[in-house]
Structure formats: structure tokens, C-alpha cells
Design a protein around this motif. Sequence first.
Motif, PDB file in Angstrom:
ATOM      1  N   GLY A  57      -6.138  10.522   6.956  1.00  0.00           N
ATOM      2  CA  GLY A  57      -6.068  11.553   5.741  1.00  0.00           C
ATOM      3  C   GLY A  57      -4.449  11.508   5.467  1.00  0.00           C
ATOM      4  N   LEU A  58      -3.566  10.631   5.942  1.00  0.00           N
ATOM      5  CA  LEU A  58      -2.173  10.567   5.770  1.00  0.00           C
ATOM      6  C   LEU A  58      -1.745   9.308   5.994  1.00  0.00           C
ATOM      7  CD1 LEU A  58      -0.607  11.858   8.793  1.00  0.00           C
ATOM      8  CD2 LEU A  58      -2.026  13.495   7.777  1.00  0.00           C
ATOM      9  N   HIS A  59      -2.353   8.253   6.497  1.00  0.00           N
ATOM     10  CA  HIS A  59      -1.757   6.976   6.426  1.00  0.00           C
ATOM     11  C   HIS A  59      -2.217   5.699   5.724  1.00  0.00           C
ATOM     12  CE1 HIS A  59       0.643   8.459   9.742  1.00  0.00           C
ATOM     13  NE2 HIS A  59      -0.509   8.932  10.180  1.00  0.00           N
ATOM     14  N   HIS A  60      -1.717   5.208   4.877  1.00  0.00           N
ATOM     15  CA  HIS A  60      -2.372   4.147   3.802  1.00  0.00           C
ATOM     16  C   HIS A  60      -1.881   2.788   4.718  1.00  0.00           C
ATOM     17  CE1 HIS A  60      -2.250   6.809   0.466  1.00  0.00           C
ATOM     18  NE2 HIS A  60      -1.374   7.234   1.328  1.00  0.00           N
ATOM     19  N   GLY A  71       0.924   2.409   9.299  1.00  0.00           N
ATOM     20  CA  GLY A  71       1.284   3.477   8.471  1.00  0.00           C
ATOM     21  C   GLY A  71       2.619   3.194   7.958  1.00  0.00           C
ATOM     22  N   ASN A  72       3.576   2.872   9.002  1.00  0.00           N
ATOM     23  CA  ASN A  72       4.856   2.571   8.467  1.00  0.00           C
ATOM     24  C   ASN A  72       5.087   1.573   7.504  1.00  0.00           C
ATOM     25  OD1 ASN A  72       5.736   5.007   9.792  1.00  0.00           O
ATOM     26  ND2 ASN A  72       6.076   3.881  11.714  1.00  0.00           N
ATOM     27  N   VAL A  73       4.597   0.365   7.751  1.00  0.00           N
ATOM     28  CA  VAL A  73       4.548  -0.673   6.919  1.00  0.00           C
ATOM     29  C   VAL A  73       4.196  -0.482   5.408  1.00  0.00           C
ATOM     30  CG1 VAL A  73       3.214  -2.747   5.959  1.00  0.00           C
ATOM     31  CG2 VAL A  73       3.914  -2.489   8.532  1.00  0.00           C
ATOM     32  N   SER A  74       3.400   0.312   5.283  1.00  0.00           N
ATOM     33  CA  SER A  74       3.023   0.773   4.011  1.00  0.00           C
ATOM     34  C   SER A  74       4.030   1.629   3.323  1.00  0.00           C
ATOM     35  CB  SER A  74       1.548   1.426   3.829  1.00  0.00           C
ATOM     36  OG  SER A  74       0.294   0.775   4.082  1.00  0.00           O
ATOM     37  N   LYS A  75       4.329   2.583   4.017  1.00  0.00           N
ATOM     38  CA  LYS A  75       5.399   3.715   3.642  1.00  0.00           C
ATOM     39  C   LYS A  75       6.443   3.001   3.027  1.00  0.00           C
ATOM     40  CE  LYS A  75       7.031   8.243   4.989  1.00  0.00           C
ATOM     41  NZ  LYS A  75       6.929   9.196   6.204  1.00  0.00           N
ATOM     42  N   ALA A  76       7.064   1.956   3.937  1.00  0.00           N
ATOM     43  CA  ALA A  76       8.390   1.271   3.658  1.00  0.00           C
ATOM     44  C   ALA A  76       8.260   0.478   2.596  1.00  0.00           C
ATOM     45  CB  ALA A  76       8.846   0.410   4.870  1.00  0.00           C
ATOM     46  N   MET A  77       7.152  -0.283   2.262  1.00  0.00           N
ATOM     47  CA  MET A  77       6.809  -0.979   1.207  1.00  0.00           C
ATOM     48  C   MET A  77       6.400  -0.264  -0.161  1.00  0.00           C
ATOM     49  SD  MET A  77       7.736  -4.066   2.346  1.00  0.00           S
ATOM     50  CE  MET A  77       7.238  -5.391   1.661  1.00  0.00           C
TER      51      MET A  77
END
Length: 204
Positions: A81-84, A131-137
Motif C-alpha cells: 500500500g505504500l511502496h512503488h 521502495g527507496n529506489v523508486s522514491k529517490a528516482m
Amino acid sequence: MEKLDLEFYERPNVLRIAHELLGRLLVTNWNGNQTIGRIVEVEAYDGIVDKASHAYGGRRTPRTEIMYGRAGTAYVYLCYGLHHLFNIVTNKRDIPHAILIRALEPVGGTELMLKRTGKPDMDYSIASGPGNVSKAMGIATRHSGVDLLGNQIFIAEDRHAIKKADIASSPRIGVDYAAEDAGLPYRLFIRDNPFVSGKKKLVK
DNA sequence: CTGACGATTCACT
DNA sequence: GTGAATCGTCAGC
């Protein structure tokens, strides 16, 4: 920067492609903003024979349909529900192989990465974990289906090849449900790279 | 239409 | 080590 081409993505051996993605550059480009990260950790998902894959057993749903499409396409889906989570589709049409990008070492656009992640300063966790990869990119589920041969999201060649000896493997993370396939060494990462996610437990 | 749940992350004990 | 956050997806009714 030279993009990897369709021939690269269309090859049949997903593990080989996963190996070759390590050390290369993931680039995103939109609204005049560019971010670049070196790929340091990936996981291979071997299609219909792989119990950890969303496409196991030939399962087709509106969401997974992307994986059955052309190689060199982004497959992004929402997890918990929160991580792309950002994946790359490989192999020919109707063979649903995919590679999950799990960690990046920031190379360009680091200010923007900090802004997107809300971090005050750069640290090893900025793009560590899928999840952090997508967030940063700046990648989200709306980018599922984006053509990696285009200019929005693509993988670029890089001069510095990664030596085979610098690549380590382990079982994939979070796939305990996959029975006997849960132990397959399909998680690949650059040994000793501080941006790699998780605890260090080398298999080889 | 409904409910169960996930290829995770992070704060807290 | 444990648990909460959070919602699109999909099997099953």
C-alpha cells in the motif's frame, strides 16, 4: 549517455541480464529534472516456473500483463500500500521475465533525491531497498508500462565494468512464500557496496 | 462487492 | 525483534 537497446533486454537468460545490469546507470528524466543512480543490487524473477514471480504458473492479471509484453518496459507496482517497486521486463513477448531493482548508488541529481525522500543529508539509505529506489528516482505506479528505450526512464552503459568477482548472490528478500524457489540465489549485488540493502549474508 | 494481503520501511522496545 | 502504516489488486462469493 548510451542507452541499453532492445537486444539487451530481449535475451532469454534473465539471470545473465540481471548480472549485466549491475554497475550500469538508471536514469529518470521528467519535468526537466534528471536523476541518475548506479545499479548495485537486483533480483531476477524467472517467469512462469518461478514461484516467487507474480507470473508464476502463467498467471495473467491486468497488473501483470505488462510482464507479458515487450522487453525493455517498466513494470511498477504498489507493495504494502505504500511502496512503488520498479522492475524491468525482459525476454520476448509472452515470456514474463522481470528484474527488480533493489538499490542504487546516487550518481547525479542528488539534491533532487534528497528533496524527494525528505532526507536532510545524503546517506547510504537514500536509494537502498526497492521502495527507496523508486522514491529517490521519482518512479511511481503510473510509470508502469513506460518504454525504457525512451527518454523518461532508461538504463545507460557505463565505462566501468563490474568484475565477476565483485558480484555476490543470495536468496531473494521477502519471498518466503515461494516454497523451494525461495532459496534460489537470484538476488545479485555488488560486494562491499555500502548502498546495498539488508544485512550482509553472502552466499558465495 | 468484499476481504485478505503483499518482491517494504521505519520507529520503537 | 516487533508492529504499524496503507491501498491497489484479485479471488471468491
